[in-house]
Design a protein around this motif. Sequence first.
Motif, PDB file in Angstrom:
ATOM      1  N   ILE A 227       0.821  -1.214   0.000  1.00 13.54           N
ATOM      2  CA  ILE A 227       0.000   0.000   0.000  1.00 13.54           C
ATOM      3  C   ILE A 227       0.858   1.268   0.000  1.00 13.54           C
ATOM      4  N   GLY A 228       2.168   1.111   0.065  1.00 16.28           N
ATOM      5  CA  GLY A 228       3.064   2.265   0.037  1.00 16.28           C
ATOM      6  C   GLY A 228       4.487   1.799  -0.210  1.00 16.28           C
ATOM      7  N   GLY A 229       5.325   2.730  -0.612  1.00 13.24           N
ATOM      8  CA  GLY A 229       6.716   2.366  -0.833  1.00 13.24           C
ATOM      9  C   GLY A 229       7.537   3.561  -1.278  1.00 13.24           C
ATOM     10  N   CYS A 230       8.843   3.410  -1.210  1.00 10.42           N
ATOM     11  CA  CYS A 230       9.738   4.470  -1.661  1.00 10.42           C
ATOM     12  C   CYS A 230      11.058   3.862  -2.110  1.00 10.42           C
ATOM     13  N   VAL A 231      11.790   4.640  -2.888  1.00 10.32           N
ATOM     14  CA  VAL A 231      13.124   4.266  -3.343  1.00 10.32           C
ATOM     15  C   VAL A 231      14.122   5.198  -2.678  1.00 10.32           C
ATOM     16  N   CYS A 232      15.117   4.636  -2.031  1.00 13.38           N
ATOM     17  CA  CYS A 232      16.194   5.427  -1.433  1.00 13.38           C
ATOM     18  C   CYS A 232      17.522   5.036  -2.066  1.00 13.38           C
ATOM     19  N   TYR A 251      -6.579   3.564   1.409  1.00  8.32           N
ATOM     20  CA  TYR A 251      -5.998   3.205   2.709  1.00  8.32           C
ATOM     21  C   TYR A 251      -5.581   4.444   3.497  1.00  8.32           C
ATOM     22  N   ALA A 252      -6.297   5.544   3.310  1.00  9.83           N
ATOM     23  CA  ALA A 252      -5.910   6.807   3.937  1.00  9.83           C
ATOM     24  C   ALA A 252      -5.802   6.701   5.451  1.00  9.83           C
ATOM     25  N   LEU A 253      -6.714   5.957   6.076  1.00  8.73           N
ATOM     26  CA  LEU A 253      -6.716   5.858   7.537  1.00  8.73           C
ATOM     27  C   LEU A 253      -5.527   5.075   8.080  1.00  8.73           C
ATOM     28  N   LEU A 254      -4.840   4.342   7.209  1.00  8.54           N
ATOM     29  CA  LEU A 254      -3.653   3.590   7.627  1.00  8.54           C
ATOM     30  C   LEU A 254      -2.366   4.393   7.434  1.00  8.54           C
ATOM     31  N   HIS A 255      -2.462   5.573   6.839  1.00  8.53           N
ATOM     32  CA  HIS A 255      -1.327   6.474   6.655  1.00  8.53           C
ATOM     33  C   HIS A 255      -0.131   5.808   5.968  1.00  8.53           C
ATOM     34  N   PRO A 256      -0.325   5.268   4.767  1.00 12.00           N
ATOM     35  CA  PRO A 256       0.790   4.563   4.112  1.00 12.00           C
ATOM     36  C   PRO A 256       2.001   5.440   3.807  1.00 12.00           C
ATOM     37  N   ASN A 257       1.780   6.716   3.408  1.00 12.29           N
ATOM     38  CA  ASN A 257       2.921   7.604   3.161  1.00 12.29           C
ATOM     39  C   ASN A 257       3.709   7.851   4.441  1.00 12.29           C
ATOM     40  N   LEU A 258       2.986   8.105   5.520  1.00 17.61           N
ATOM     41  CA  LEU A 258       3.621   8.343   6.814  1.00 17.61           C
ATOM     42  C   LEU A 258       4.472   7.148   7.226  1.00 17.61           C
ATOM     43  N   MET A 259       3.921   5.950   7.108  1.00 18.76           N
ATOM     44  CA  MET A 259       4.624   4.758   7.542  1.00 18.76           C
ATOM     45  C   MET A 259       5.832   4.460   6.655  1.00 18.76           C
ATOM     46  N   THR A 260       5.693   4.728   5.361  1.00 23.22           N
ATOM     47  CA  THR A 260       6.806   4.481   4.441  1.00 23.22           C
ATOM     48  C   THR A 260       7.974   5.412   4.732  1.00 23.22           C
TER      49      THR A 260
END
Length: 325
Positions: A227-232, A251-260
Amino acid sequence: MSQYKIQLYTKGSKLPELSAGNFFHSPELFHILENSSGQRPYMAVAFDENGKVVAHMLAFTRRRNTWIPPFLYTQGRIFGEGEYAVDTDKEIIFGLMLHELTRKLRRKLCFYIEFSDLSLKMFGYRFFRAEGYFPVNWQEVHNSLHSMPPIERLSEKTKERIRKSYRAGVTMREAKTDEEVHSFYQMMNGFYRMKLRRIIPAENHIRQLYNSDNGRIFITLYKEKVIGGCVCVFSEGNAYLWYLASRRKRYALLHPNLMTVWEAINWSWKHNYAHICFLDVGLPFRKNPFRDFILSFGGKPIGKYRWFRFNVNWINKIMGYIYRE
C-alpha cells in the motif's frame, strides 16, 4: 586558454576510470541510466593538462509527458554539481562542464534543463547566468540522523498515528523479491499517472536501483498487500529519498505515506547515515501540504536555488523575467 579539457561521454564502455564517491555522478548510475528505457546519460569529464581526470558531472535526459502543451518532451536533469579532485578550482571547472553539457542538451532538442541539490545556494551563480539559466527559490528538506534518535523529533500526533497504524496491522520493511518490486512499481505508476509533474521511470530503472548496493526499496504492507513504498539511494554517508508513492485514497486511515517515510528514516538512522535528504518535496508554493508533511518528521527546511533553462528562447526570457530577483 583553459588548462582543462572537457570531454563528453554517452557510452558506458568509453568512460575513463572515475571515482564513485558521489552516487549521482557515478559510473554506476551512468550504466543504470544507459540501460533504462526513456533515459540517456551524458558524463562530462574534465582532464588537466597532464591528461588526469580532475572532475566529472553526470547529466541525463528523460522523456516526460503532461496534460498541458507540449504534452510529450525531453527534460535534462542534473543532481548536484559533480565530483572533483582535491585542490582543484571547483567553480571554474564546473563552468566549463556546464557549458559543454548545456550545448549538448540544446543540440538534442531538450525542452528544458533543471539543476537541483547544489551544495551551496550561490554555487556557480555567474556561470549559470552566463549560460542563460534562471534561478527559482526552492525549499529542500534534510533530516539530521546523528544528533538524536528520529523518534524524538516526532510530534505526539505523529507518534500516535504511527502507533495506530501498527495496531491496525501495517508493517514496513525492505522489498525482498522481484514480485514485491513489481507490485511497488505498479502502485507507483498509478500514483503518478494523474499528477501534473509526472515522473514515472521505467520499471527496469527501479529494478536496477533495487539490485544496486547503493539502493533500497522500502514497502509498506497491509494484509500482505503493498500500500506504500519508496526508493532510497545512498551517497557519501547520506540517504536520499528519491521516489515515494502510496495507495492514499483507499488506505488513507492507515497512513501509508507516513509509515513508508518513517521506515526509510528509521532504517537510515539504524545504519548510521548522517542525514536523509528528500529529493523532491513539491513545487515551491508558499503553501505546500506535501512539504509540510515531510517537515513533520523533524527535518530542516533549507533554501536553495534550482536552476532552469528552456531551450525555446522566448519561453526562457519570459520565465526568467517572471522569476527575476
